[in-house]
Design a protein around this motif. Structure first.
Motif, PDB file in Angstrom:
ATOM      1  N   PHE A  10       0.828  -1.207   0.000  1.00  0.00           N
ATOM      2  CA  PHE A  10       0.000   0.000   0.000  1.00  0.00           C
ATOM      3  C   PHE A  10       0.867   1.265   0.000  1.00  0.00           C
ATOM      4  O   PHE A  10       0.654   2.174  -0.811  1.00  0.00           O
ATOM      5  CB  PHE A  10      -0.958  -0.015   1.191  1.00  0.00           C
ATOM      6  CG  PHE A  10      -2.005  -1.079   1.094  1.00  0.00           C
ATOM      7  CD1 PHE A  10      -3.064  -0.963   0.199  1.00  0.00           C
ATOM      8  CD2 PHE A  10      -1.933  -2.229   1.885  1.00  0.00           C
ATOM      9  CE1 PHE A  10      -4.035  -1.955   0.094  1.00  0.00           C
ATOM     10  CE2 PHE A  10      -2.899  -3.219   1.792  1.00  0.00           C
ATOM     11  CZ  PHE A  10      -3.944  -3.086   0.888  1.00  0.00           C
ATOM     12  N   ARG A  13       3.048   1.472  -3.258  1.00  0.00           N
ATOM     13  CA  ARG A  13       2.311   1.993  -4.426  1.00  0.00           C
ATOM     14  C   ARG A  13       2.150   3.505  -4.345  1.00  0.00           C
ATOM     15  O   ARG A  13       2.317   4.225  -5.343  1.00  0.00           O
ATOM     16  CB  ARG A  13       0.934   1.337  -4.529  1.00  0.00           C
ATOM     17  CG  ARG A  13       0.124   1.821  -5.737  1.00  0.00           C
ATOM     18  CD  ARG A  13      -1.246   1.150  -5.827  1.00  0.00           C
ATOM     19  NE  ARG A  13      -1.891   1.503  -7.080  1.00  0.00           N
ATOM     20  CZ  ARG A  13      -2.660   2.577  -7.271  1.00  0.00           C
ATOM     21  NH1 ARG A  13      -2.873   3.415  -6.250  1.00  0.00           N
ATOM     22  NH2 ARG A  13      -3.207   2.831  -8.442  1.00  0.00           N
ATOM     23  N   TYR A 222      -4.515   1.356   5.392  1.00  0.00           N
ATOM     24  CA  TYR A 222      -4.111   0.715   4.145  1.00  0.00           C
ATOM     25  C   TYR A 222      -4.843   1.320   2.941  1.00  0.00           C
ATOM     26  O   TYR A 222      -4.216   1.715   1.957  1.00  0.00           O
ATOM     27  CB  TYR A 222      -4.404  -0.785   4.195  1.00  0.00           C
ATOM     28  CG  TYR A 222      -3.865  -1.497   5.400  1.00  0.00           C
ATOM     29  CD1 TYR A 222      -2.496  -1.576   5.635  1.00  0.00           C
ATOM     30  CD2 TYR A 222      -4.720  -2.096   6.320  1.00  0.00           C
ATOM     31  CE1 TYR A 222      -1.989  -2.235   6.738  1.00  0.00           C
ATOM     32  CE2 TYR A 222      -4.225  -2.754   7.433  1.00  0.00           C
ATOM     33  CZ  TYR A 222      -2.865  -2.827   7.639  1.00  0.00           C
ATOM     34  OH  TYR A 222      -2.377  -3.472   8.744  1.00  0.00           O
ATOM     35  N   GLY A 226      -2.941   3.246   0.065  1.00  0.00           N
ATOM     36  CA  GLY A 226      -2.750   2.537  -1.194  1.00  0.00           C
ATOM     37  C   GLY A 226      -3.372   3.230  -2.385  1.00  0.00           C
ATOM     38  O   GLY A 226      -2.870   3.143  -3.512  1.00  0.00           O
TER      39      GLY A 226
END
Length: 537
Positions: A10, A13, A222, A226
């Motif tokens: 997460f 990215r 998260y 993400g």
């Protein structure tokens, strides 16, 4: 092909695609990009590694929704160590139990809560203590900011999606908290589901009102990260500040327990109305027992926010159902309020059932009552060090399903609506309170001969604990103590939010022939004017 589902992806990215974009608005006013957030997380990873933390070691985080929590969580997980968030409303004895139970190696504690850890540090196995303001903390504590500035050099170990990466402690029906073990896989898939059902996108601005310790902020540490969205951190819940932040930061999404919604509505009414949004439309998720229709109406018709009602438990990710099924209601119709009060239908890939005592599905008639059970990829792996509790949770009525402990009905469309609670748990303002723990505490008072604790309706909290006390001396006119004394007594021994709001002295408690207290009779009396025996906050 198969790619491991790892929670480290997460932040990876976000750094890869949104590195120069604003990631966090800190409570102190600082603003961090995803590159900067990632670098600080790397610094914490390096600091932990330098102090002997290895894959699988537990690192506890005690923090009131600041950027430090995000950095500590990812810094821990990047090492393959186990993020162990702590409820900041607990008392030192609770922390002593948890830190010993999880054999925590490092604690990061916000300066406002470090004193609670300092009090028990000689009684726990923890070796390293970190805080964000050493000047405000007594004892030998390391500075978080100094640690993350030392180095960003660490080796990320190979990790498997089936390995435990977080332990979230939850109050059970017994006094000792249970550690809910969640793997990379369960956390990742729950974040995917939250992204889908809560419509999270990279242009979202998320306001933290939900505690990050609550099963990792319902997975938003998260999902927001993400997706490359923005975190707006927030140390406390004050209506004026929340509305102000929503306007100034153009907040588009937040989560709020029914009690928070009530607080916002009270302030809104007191002020004769305020601006409730900035440039972005606002949607809000609420969970647990459904808010009353009047609350939903105010939030949607007066605030202009879109409300989503969801449901779950720490053990289940937490989210497993949603009432946001828009093909079943018209956005302009009052019918939507009744629909949104229900717990709703199962999330994608989630098998939610309501079963009778034989494990058979109840009829979809809106009247037949059974227990909610669930099977899904977001459900916990196990309880930490509690194999018997794990076995019971997954095998009571139906083998292989987690048993929620909530009793519900199902309508013709498959929408679930909770009617009562099977467990001895009181959910007050979004916090779990064990009635057994509270009873045990009251029993320790010399003037208490017998006691039963149940939830009773509360306009402010949805439901709150009430204790029925049989005086040890049998004298109702002079019971040897008072309501005020007993409430103060409990507040000194357990977290203040667990204390009873009301105490009634009684000559006896209703019991079966075998001496078991019939709490149902007490609850029926207290809830006779309500349509169900769970709080609607």
């Amino acid at each position: 092909m198969e790619k491991p589902l790892l929670v480290t992806e997460f932040l990876d990215r976000a750094r890869r695609y949104y590195g120069e974009k604003e990631a966090v608005v800190a409570t102190t006013g600082e603003r961090y990009t995803y590159d900067e957030l990632g670098e600080r997380a790397d610094g914490f990873s390096a600091a932990l590694a330098a102090r002997g933390v290895e894959k699988g070691d537990r690192v506890a985080v005690l923090d009131p929704n600041t950027h430090y929590h995000l950095e500590a969580a990812y810094g821990t997980m990047q090492l393959g160590a186990v993020h162990t968030p702590l409820n900041y409303r607990l008392v030192p004895a609770d922390y002593e139990y948890i830190l010993n139970d999880a054999e925590v190696k490092v604690v990061y504690a916000d300066y406002a809560y470090a004193e609670k850890i300092e009090e028990i540090r000689d009684d726990v196995p923890t070796e390293t203590f970190v805080t964000n303001d050493t000047a405000k903390v007594d004892g030998d504590w390391l500075s978080f900011d100094e640690l993350v500035a030392e180095s960003t050099d660490y080796d990320r170990p190979e990790m498997s999606e089936d390995e435990v990466i977080t332990i979230n402690y939850t109050s059970g029906t017994t006094g000792d908290p249970k550690g809910v073990c969640r793997t990379h896989r369960t956390e990742t898939l729950h974040a995917y589901l939250t992204t889908s059902h809560q419509n999270i996108a990279d242009d979202d601005v998320y306001l933290w009102t939900l505690p990050m310790f609550h099963v990792n902020g319902w997975g938003h540490i998260y999902a927001i990260t993400g997706n490359g969205a923005k975190h707006v951190c927030n140390r406390g819940i004050q209506a004026e500040t929340l509305f102000e932040t929503v306007r100034e930061e153009n907040v588009s999404y937040l989560c709020a327990a029914p009690t928070v919604l009530n607080m916002l509505m009270d302030y809104y009414d007191e002020q004769g109305g305020v601006e409730t949004a900035g440039d972005a439309p606002v949607r809000v998720a609420t969970a647990g027992a459904a808010p009353p229709e009047a609350t939903i109406r105010t939030v949607e018709d007066e605030f202009g926010w879109y409300l989503m009602h969801v449901y779950g438990a720490t053990e289940t990710g937490p989210l497993i159902t949603t009432s946001d099924a828009r093909r079943f209601f018209d956005d302009d119709s009052d019918d939507r309020f009744a629909m949104k009060k229900q717990q709703g239908i199962g999330y994608l890939g989630t098998d939610v059932r309501v079963v009778d005592e034989d494990g058979e599905d109840v009829a979809r008639d809106g009247q037949s009552v059974g227990e909610i059970v669930v099977r899904g990829n977001q459900v916990m792996d196990r309880y930490w060090n509690k194999p018997e509790a794990t076995e019971e949770a997954f095998s009571d009525r139906v083998e292989g399903y987690y048993h929620m402990g909530d009793l519900a009905v199902v309508d013709e469309n498959g929408f679930v609506t909770i009617q009562d609670r099977k467990k001895d748990i009181i959910i007050s303002g979004g916090e779990n309170i064990s009635s057994i723990e509270l009873e045990d505490t009251l029993f320790d008072h010399d003037a208490v001969g017998d006691v039963a604790v149940i939830p009773v309706p509360s306009e402010e909290w949805g439901e709150s604990p009430k204790a029925f006390v049989v005086p040890a001396n049998g004298n109702l006119d002079d019971p040897g103590t008072s309501e005020e004394e007993l409430i103060a007594y409990t507040r000194e021994r357990i977290a203040s939010y667990k204390a009873p709001r009301e105490i009634e002295f009684v000559a006896e408690l209703p019991k079966t022939a075998t001496g078991k207290i019939q709490k149902f009779e007490l609850r029926e009396r207290e809830w006779e004017d309500e349509d169900r025996m769970v709080g609607q906050g």
